[in-house]
Design a protein around this motif. Structure first.
Motif, PDB file in Angstrom:
ATOM      1  N   LYS A  96      19.952  84.024 -27.791  1.00  7.58           N
ATOM      2  CA  LYS A  96      20.226  84.189 -26.370  1.00  7.58           C
ATOM      3  C   LYS A  96      18.994  83.804 -25.563  1.00  7.58           C
ATOM      4  O   LYS A  96      17.882  83.717 -26.093  1.00  7.58           O
ATOM      5  CB  LYS A  96      20.611  85.637 -26.056  1.00  7.58           C
ATOM      6  CG  LYS A  96      21.881  86.113 -26.742  1.00  7.58           C
ATOM      7  CD  LYS A  96      22.229  87.542 -26.311  1.00  7.58           C
ATOM      8  CE  LYS A  96      23.537  87.996 -26.948  1.00  7.58           C
ATOM      9  NZ  LYS A  96      23.909  89.370 -26.501  1.00  7.58           N
ATOM     10  N   ASP A  97      19.223  83.605 -24.244  1.00  8.58           N
ATOM     11  CA  ASP A  97      18.080  83.427 -23.357  1.00  8.58           C
ATOM     12  C   ASP A  97      17.726  84.775 -22.746  1.00  8.58           C
ATOM     13  O   ASP A  97      18.325  85.807 -23.075  1.00  8.58           O
ATOM     14  CB  ASP A  97      18.372  82.371 -22.280  1.00  8.58           C
ATOM     15  CG  ASP A  97      19.557  82.733 -21.393  1.00  8.58           C
ATOM     16  OD1 ASP A  97      19.946  83.910 -21.352  1.00  8.58           O
ATOM     17  OD2 ASP A  97      20.076  81.832 -20.714  1.00  8.58           O
TER      18      ASP A  97
ATOM     19  N   VAL B 213      22.600  80.696 -26.254  1.00  5.37           N
ATOM     20  CA  VAL B 213      22.018  79.359 -26.260  1.00  5.37           C
ATOM     21  C   VAL B 213      22.825  78.520 -27.241  1.00  5.37           C
ATOM     22  O   VAL B 213      22.799  78.771 -28.452  1.00  5.37           O
ATOM     23  CB  VAL B 213      20.533  79.391 -26.650  1.00  5.37           C
ATOM     24  CG1 VAL B 213      19.973  77.971 -26.700  1.00  5.37           C
ATOM     25  CG2 VAL B 213      19.749  80.245 -25.670  1.00  5.37           C
TER      26      VAL B 213
ATOM     27  N   TYR C 124      14.983  74.832 -29.140  1.00  3.78           N
ATOM     28  CA  TYR C 124      16.005  74.201 -28.307  1.00  3.78           C
ATOM     29  C   TYR C 124      15.295  73.582 -27.110  1.00  3.78           C
ATOM     30  O   TYR C 124      14.337  74.154 -26.566  1.00  3.78           O
ATOM     31  CB  TYR C 124      17.054  75.209 -27.828  1.00  3.78           C
ATOM     32  CG  TYR C 124      18.221  74.566 -27.103  1.00  3.78           C
ATOM     33  CD1 TYR C 124      19.131  73.780 -27.793  1.00  3.78           C
ATOM     34  CD2 TYR C 124      18.401  74.743 -25.733  1.00  3.78           C
ATOM     35  CE1 TYR C 124      20.201  73.184 -27.143  1.00  3.78           C
ATOM     36  CE2 TYR C 124      19.471  74.154 -25.076  1.00  3.78           C
ATOM     37  CZ  TYR C 124      20.366  73.367 -25.787  1.00  3.78           C
ATOM     38  OH  TYR C 124      21.420  72.772 -25.141  1.00  3.78           O
TER      39      TYR C 124
ATOM     40  N   TYR D 208      13.358  75.312 -23.979  1.00  3.74           N
ATOM     41  CA  TYR D 208      12.903  76.662 -24.325  1.00  3.74           C
ATOM     42  C   TYR D 208      11.683  76.563 -25.233  1.00  3.74           C
ATOM     43  O   TYR D 208      11.505  75.578 -25.962  1.00  3.74           O
ATOM     44  CB  TYR D 208      14.015  77.451 -25.024  1.00  3.74           C
ATOM     45  CG  TYR D 208      15.187  77.761 -24.137  1.00  3.74           C
ATOM     46  CD1 TYR D 208      15.268  78.973 -23.446  1.00  3.74           C
ATOM     47  CD2 TYR D 208      16.226  76.839 -23.979  1.00  3.74           C
ATOM     48  CE1 TYR D 208      16.349  79.255 -22.626  1.00  3.74           C
ATOM     49  CE2 TYR D 208      17.309  77.112 -23.149  1.00  3.74           C
ATOM     50  CZ  TYR D 208      17.360  78.325 -22.475  1.00  3.74           C
ATOM     51  OH  TYR D 208      18.423  78.595 -21.652  1.00  3.74           O
TER      52      TYR D 208
ATOM     53  N   THR E  77      15.735  86.079 -28.927  1.00  5.82           N
ATOM     54  CA  THR E  77      15.685  85.721 -27.510  1.00  5.82           C
ATOM     55  C   THR E  77      14.662  84.618 -27.288  1.00  5.82           C
ATOM     56  O   THR E  77      13.494  84.769 -27.652  1.00  5.82           O
ATOM     57  CB  THR E  77      15.315  86.935 -26.642  1.00  5.82           C
ATOM     58  OG1 THR E  77      16.276  87.971 -26.866  1.00  5.82           O
ATOM     59  CG2 THR E  77      15.298  86.561 -25.167  1.00  5.82           C
ATOM     60  N   LEU E  78      15.125  83.500 -26.711  1.00  6.78           N
ATOM     61  CA  LEU E  78      14.242  82.382 -26.395  1.00  6.78           C
ATOM     62  C   LEU E  78      13.826  82.442 -24.934  1.00  6.78           C
ATOM     63  O   LEU E  78      14.648  82.728 -24.057  1.00  6.78           O
ATOM     64  CB  LEU E  78      14.940  81.041 -26.659  1.00  6.78           C
ATOM     65  CG  LEU E  78      15.241  80.692 -28.114  1.00  6.78           C
ATOM     66  CD1 LEU E  78      15.868  79.306 -28.182  1.00  6.78           C
ATOM     67  CD2 LEU E  78      13.981  80.737 -28.966  1.00  6.78           C
ATOM     68  N   LYS E  79      12.554  82.163 -24.707  1.00  2.00           N
ATOM     69  CA  LYS E  79      12.039  82.104 -23.348  1.00  2.00           C
ATOM     70  C   LYS E  79      12.054  80.646 -22.871  1.00  2.00           C
ATOM     71  O   LYS E  79      11.795  79.727 -23.648  1.00  2.00           O
ATOM     72  CB  LYS E  79      10.621  82.655 -23.280  1.00  2.00           C
ATOM     73  CG  LYS E  79      10.529  84.149 -23.589  1.00  2.00           C
ATOM     74  CD  LYS E  79       9.089  84.635 -23.453  1.00  2.00           C
ATOM     75  CE  LYS E  79       9.002  86.134 -23.734  1.00  2.00           C
ATOM     76  NZ  LYS E  79       7.600  86.629 -23.621  1.00  2.00           N
ATOM     77  N   GLU E  80      12.347  80.487 -21.589  1.00  2.00           N
ATOM     78  CA  GLU E  80      12.409  79.150 -21.010  1.00  2.00           C
ATOM     79  C   GLU E  80      11.034  78.496 -21.054  1.00  2.00           C
ATOM     80  O   GLU E  80      10.012  79.124 -20.778  1.00  2.00           O
ATOM     81  CB  GLU E  80      12.894  79.224 -19.563  1.00  2.00           C
ATOM     82  CG  GLU E  80      13.131  77.866 -18.930  1.00  2.00           C
ATOM     83  CD  GLU E  80      13.678  77.992 -17.521  1.00  2.00           C
ATOM     84  OE1 GLU E  80      13.870  76.949 -16.879  1.00  2.00           O
ATOM     85  OE2 GLU E  80      13.879  79.138 -17.080  1.00  2.00           O
TER      86      GLU E  80
END
Length: 1021
Positions: free
Chosen positions: A38-39, A45, A82, A85, A101-104
């Motif tokens: 998820k973001d 995502v 991704y 991110y 959780t991926l950070k932008e």
């Protein structure tokens, strides 16, 4: 015994080995990892890459962000990445399903952007390239992608020159470069250059648009790259389960600004003042009377007009303007008009085959009656990996346009008397002339008696074959098709303003453009010893365009319901014409990309174009370019500076061309004439223009220096570019001695210079779990000037070309207000040429004569400064955004329709007039400096155009949007992945001092720019 020993010696170890293999395989099968990516907002995502670090084990997240695959041992490190991110390593210790959780990635340095004949990471760009993603394009309800790009790319000026539905916007990349040829950029759709604009391409089909601005980026397009290159990439299919999307909106439009006209009483007073100023008859008195009104021809020609004037006098004979009934003809020409867009797309695929199909409908009615536009389009894109060596794919689109290209009724009716009637007492359009004036016609009759229909089909196809060859070489073959038949039919019935009671006429026109492109490319990419990366690109290309046109004009049609469908029945054929053109282009191109330690970047390219448009011996021209970039942030002295997240310096140079020569131009065109030879008619041909086999492309040499920067882990980022471009070998008509038999010949001579500054700034102002605020700001300055003309550094006043000035300027007399009564002493010096109430013209040389030498450059058409700012706010499931764009420094002409002789209506103005007398019987004026005194003796006031030029700088609130995305917990049970609803106001307000309908959409009484109220839905299944 020996057999037993042999079994023990051979088979027992084998059994042990098989047991180990089985248990190992069993352990692999038992270790699985699953989870969701998820973001930071909790959204899944889709398409993220999740792999076990150090192995090839991995998976791609599905439409819900989920993944699942086998791992080698219970505890592993998962690498998740991704585009857009920050990549992340996650320590998995067998805890079951996980949430990652991926950070932008605020810097977006690994974002892939499209460049000519390939793609590149943003961090590796050496040229000046602006990228606009499809999500940005969908923020506005726009006919075309060009309109939606307005304010989204620094250095790209987009002006909507007309608000008529279906009209294309004008686009300039870093100013004008040509005096006589096109200044429009080259459009490339899915790798294939096309010959006309993007109106038939739905913005919702676009994945991204890249604008190549400097010569180091555009030189690979050679003779067509001088004006910039617009690269359009359409959406593709994605791996995963099938996803169905619907995006649509409906809305209404109304005029944002209208020109205030003289109302009935004001027009009547205008006519009276014009009759007071006459020197040919007895002037009208200061106090109005009905008897005097009945003497005025503009009043008494129509009984209905004088009858309304009579209603405005009371029983005592006093004039009561509030009692005067009238019609607002310009308001009647406008309407509240609908606009709507609906797009359905289906995409999905497997690892080997990915597909997308979409269908779009766009409909817009003009706010001016009699105008509308409809576009229907379908698209199918696919990418198919046949095996590990061969991949094929393509993009196919078809669109059909229906356009009612009615005249500008808003402008057509501006001169009609406001006291004239539009409808009779039964509500039917009046067929007699308004005000009984022989020069006027009820233009509303055109709505039923005039048709101007445009139909257009367009087929765009782009297909490729990729083959992986030995030694890291890849081969790609592209085939492009662009076919666009066009139909333009016109019909003018007897009651139309064109015929004004005469028999009907019609126009039946056809044309067809066919363009074919075939490109063959070789790519070589190799990394040597970790530090050296080399990329080679080679191109061989051929392109052909064919254009055919035919047209027939007829009049005196026997019956009107046939419109243009039976022109052979007409009694009179006005003209029959046809045209055919074909040109070919062959090209070779080579490019080298070199990267050393991810710090020092070099790009060198050369393109060799050969064109059938040029004469033998001059057909081939070389266009070279080179660019350097230094990623300073990667140096040891900056690598540990935490506040600085990106710093790159760029320098580029190149030469590009402008395909500005018409086919067959070098040969000189022929013209024909008819004459009598005895009793026979003879058709003769003669040379219309002198051939010039030495004609070549206009060429632009450009330098570009830029810096890309980022601070605070990308929360502040942007770029600054400085450029200087000189365009040489301008196509101009050089005058010849009359004895040559020709007045002039087209030659390559002259020079134009553009120089400017571009700034792009992106900031993340606030970023918390529930609230985020980002800002995009763009600013550009461009100075355009003519350096040299065909006669050297000498101005050409006839064409309004001046050394040191932009290409398009306003050159006219300069008004200094209105001559006043107290200027009597100064007026005597002019010998009676002027009188109080006349326009006061600046006498530039002080000789008390107004001649051509007294003209000034009053301004230029294109802005010097453009800027835009977008703000985006997200709070939980709500989103809010607004967009500002502005242009400054440009001038526009606004012809208010002032004849000021009283015959016609026009835009309301405080004209100079006599308002009374003092105690000595001397006249007193209102001292206006806005417009001259009306006078029935003159059709138009002298030097009236000097009052037309206005500063057209503006700042527009272009778009305001409020949206809400429904929580997923409410949607899961009904099979909906995402549902967002939103409301938008477009063209909410414009701040400007310009008096016309809009400072952007043309001058004079152009169609008003609409303000649009939209309600839309984004839906995914």
């Amino acid at each position: 015994m020996n057999k037993t020993k042999t079994f023990k010696r051979l088979h027992l170890p084998m059994l042990v080995f098989l047991f180990c293999v089985c248990t190992t395989a069993l352990s692999y099968a038992q270790h699985m990892v699953s989870g969701v990516v998820k973001d930071v907002t909790g959204e899944p995502v889709i398409g993220a890459n999740v792999v076990e670090k150090g192995t090839t084990n991995g998976s791609i997240t599905d439409i819900d962000g989920k993944f699942s695959f086998s791992i080698s041992q219970p505890a592993v490190t998962l690498s998740v990445s991704y585009i857009g991110y920050q990549p992340q390593d996650y320590a998995y210790k067998g805890q079951g399903s996980v949430i990652i959780t991926l950070k932008e990635d605020l810097q977006n340095l690994d974002e892939v952007v499209v460049v000519g004949y390939g793609v590149a990471k943003k961090r590796d760009l050496t040229g000046s390239v602006a990228s606009v993603k499809g999500e940005k394009l969908k923020e506005t309800a726009s006919l075309s992608a060009v309109q939606a790009m307005q304010g989204r790319a620094a250095g790209v000026t987009i002006i909507q020159t007309s608000a008529k539905p279906g009209e294309e916007a004008s686009i300039r990349v870093r100013g004008n470069r040509s005096l006589k040829a096109t200044n429009e950029p080259l459009y490339v759709v899915d790798g294939i250059p096309i010959v006309v604009g993007l109106n038939e391409l739905s913005p919702s089909d676009i994945e991204s648009i890249e604008v190549l601005k400097d010569a180091s980026a555009t030189a690979i397009y050679g003779s067509r790259g001088a004006n910039g290159v617009i690269l359009v990439t359409t959406k593709k299919g994605k791996e995963g389960r099938v996803q169905i999307d619907y995006n649509g909106y409906v809305g209404v439009q109304q005029a944002a600004r209208k020109i205030e006209m003289f109302d009935g009483a004001e027009w009547v007073e205008l006519v009276r003042e014009a009759n007071r100023a006459t020197s040919k008859t007895t002037p009208y008195p200061l106090v109005p009377t009905l008897d005097w009104d009945k003497k005025i021809g503009y009043f008494n020609a129509d009984p209905n007009v004088i009858g309304k004037i009579e209603q405005a006098y009371d029983e005592a004979g006093n004039w009561c303007p509030e009692r005067l009934p009238y019609n607002s003809w310009t308001d009647e020409a406008l309407r509240v008009a609908p606009i709507h867009n609906h797009e359905v797309s289906v995409r999905g695929g497997t690892e080997k085959l990915k597909m997308l199909a979409s269908a779009t409908y766009f409909g817009q009615d003009g706010i001016v009656k009699g105008q509308d536009y409809r576009r229907y389009s379908v698209r199918v894109n696919f990418d198919w990996t046949l095996n590990r060596f061969v991949k094929v794919g393509g993009s196919t689109s078809f669109s059909h346009v229906d356009r009612n290209n009615g005249s500008n009724l808003y402008s057509d009716v501006k001169n009609v008397y406001p006291l004239a009637d539009i409808y009779d007492t039964d509500g039917r359009l009046i067929t007699s002339r308004p005000g009984n004036d022989p020069q006027l016609w009820n233009q509303f009759l055109n709505l039923d008696n005039m048709k101007k229909e445009i139909k257009k089909d367009r087929f765009l196809g782009s297909y490729y074959l990729d083959v992986t060859l030995p030694f890291d070489i890849k081969y790609r073959s592209n085939v492009g098709i662009d076919i666009g038949p066009w139909y333009g039919n016109e019909f003018y019935g007897a009651l139309s303003s064109d015929r004004s009671g005469s028999p009907a006429r019609a126009v039946n026109a056809r044309d067809n453009r066919r363009m074919y492109t075939w490109e063959n490319l070789l790519f070589y990419n190799k990394t040597f010893k970790k530090d050296h990366t080399l990329g080679l690109t080679f191109l061989q290309s051929i392109q052909q365009e064919t254009y055919e046109k035919s047209e027939i004009k007829v009049k005196d049609l026997p019956y009107e319901n046939q419109t243009w469908n039976n022109v052979g029945s007409a009694q009179t054929i006005e003209s029959v014409s046809s045209d055919y053109q074909r040109w070919n282009l062959a090209s070779f191109m080579g490019r080298v990309n070199y990267n050393y330690k991810d710090r020092y970047l070099l790009t060198v390219s050369a393109r060799y174009d050969g064109s059938s448009r040029l004469a033998p011996g001059h057909k081939w021209v070389l266009f070279p370019s080179a660019a350097l970039a230094w990623r300073v942030k990667e140096e040891s002295f900056l690598k540990d500076v935490d506040c600085l997240s990106n710093l790159k310096l760029r320098l580029g140079w190149g030469i590009t061309g402008n395909t500005a020569i018409d086919p067959y131009k070098t040969q000189g065109s022929l013209e024909y004439g008819r004459y009598s030879y005895g009793s026979n008619g003879v058709l003769a041909f003669y040379q219309k223009e002198m051939p010039n086999p030495n004609l070549s492309w206009e060429k632009t040499e450009q330098w570009n220096a830029g810096i890309d920067f980022g601070f605070l882990n990308g929360r502040i980022g942007g770029s600054v570019d400085l450029y200087l471009q000189n365009t040489n070998d301008l196509l101009m008509d050089r005058q010849l001695p009359i004895v040559s038999g020709f007045g002039n010949v087209t030659t390559n001579i002259g020079q134009i210079r553009n120089k400017g500054l571009e700034v792009t700034l992106n900031t993340v102002n606030i970023d918390t779990k529930d609230f985020k605020w980002t800002t995009d700001f763009m600013f550009s300055v461009n100075k355009e000037e003519i350096v040299e003309l065909y006669n050297g550094k000498v101005d050409d006043e006839g064409n309004k070309w001046f050394i040191g000035q932009p290409v398009k300027v306003f050159y006219d007399y300069k008004a200094d207000g209105i001559w006043q009564l107290e200027d009597a002493a100064e007026l005597e010096k002019w010998g009676g040429v002027f009188k109080p109430g006349d326009i006061k013209i600046v006498d530039r040389n002080g000789d008390y004569k107004i001649t051509s030498e007294d003209r000034f450059i009053l301004g230029h058409e294109n802005p010097t400064v453009t800027l835009s700012m977008s703000n985006y706010f997200n709070y939980k499931d709500f989103d809010f955004s607004f967009f500002l764009n502005g242009a400054f420094g440009q001038t526009k002409s606004f012809d208010r329709g002032w004849s000021l002789n009283g015959r016609y209506n026009g835009a309301k103005v405080n004209y100079w007039r006599i308002i009374g007398e003092d105690e000595n019987g001397n006249p007193i004026s209102n001292r206006s400096n806005e417009a001259p005194r009306p006078n029935i003796d003159y059709e138009n006031p002298n030097y009236i155009s000097s009052l037309y030029k206005e500063d057209a700088s503006f700042l527009r609130i272009g778009q305001v949007t409020l949206g809400y995305t429904l929580p997923k917990t409410l949607l899961q049970n009904v099979g909906i992945q995402k549902l967002r609803v939103y409301a938008t106001v477009q063209n909410a307000h414009v701040f400007t001092g310009y008096s016309g309908t809009d400072p952007e959409s043309g001058g004079d009484f152009n169609e008003p720019m609409p303000r649009t109220y939209l309600f839309g839905v984004n839906l995914s299944f």
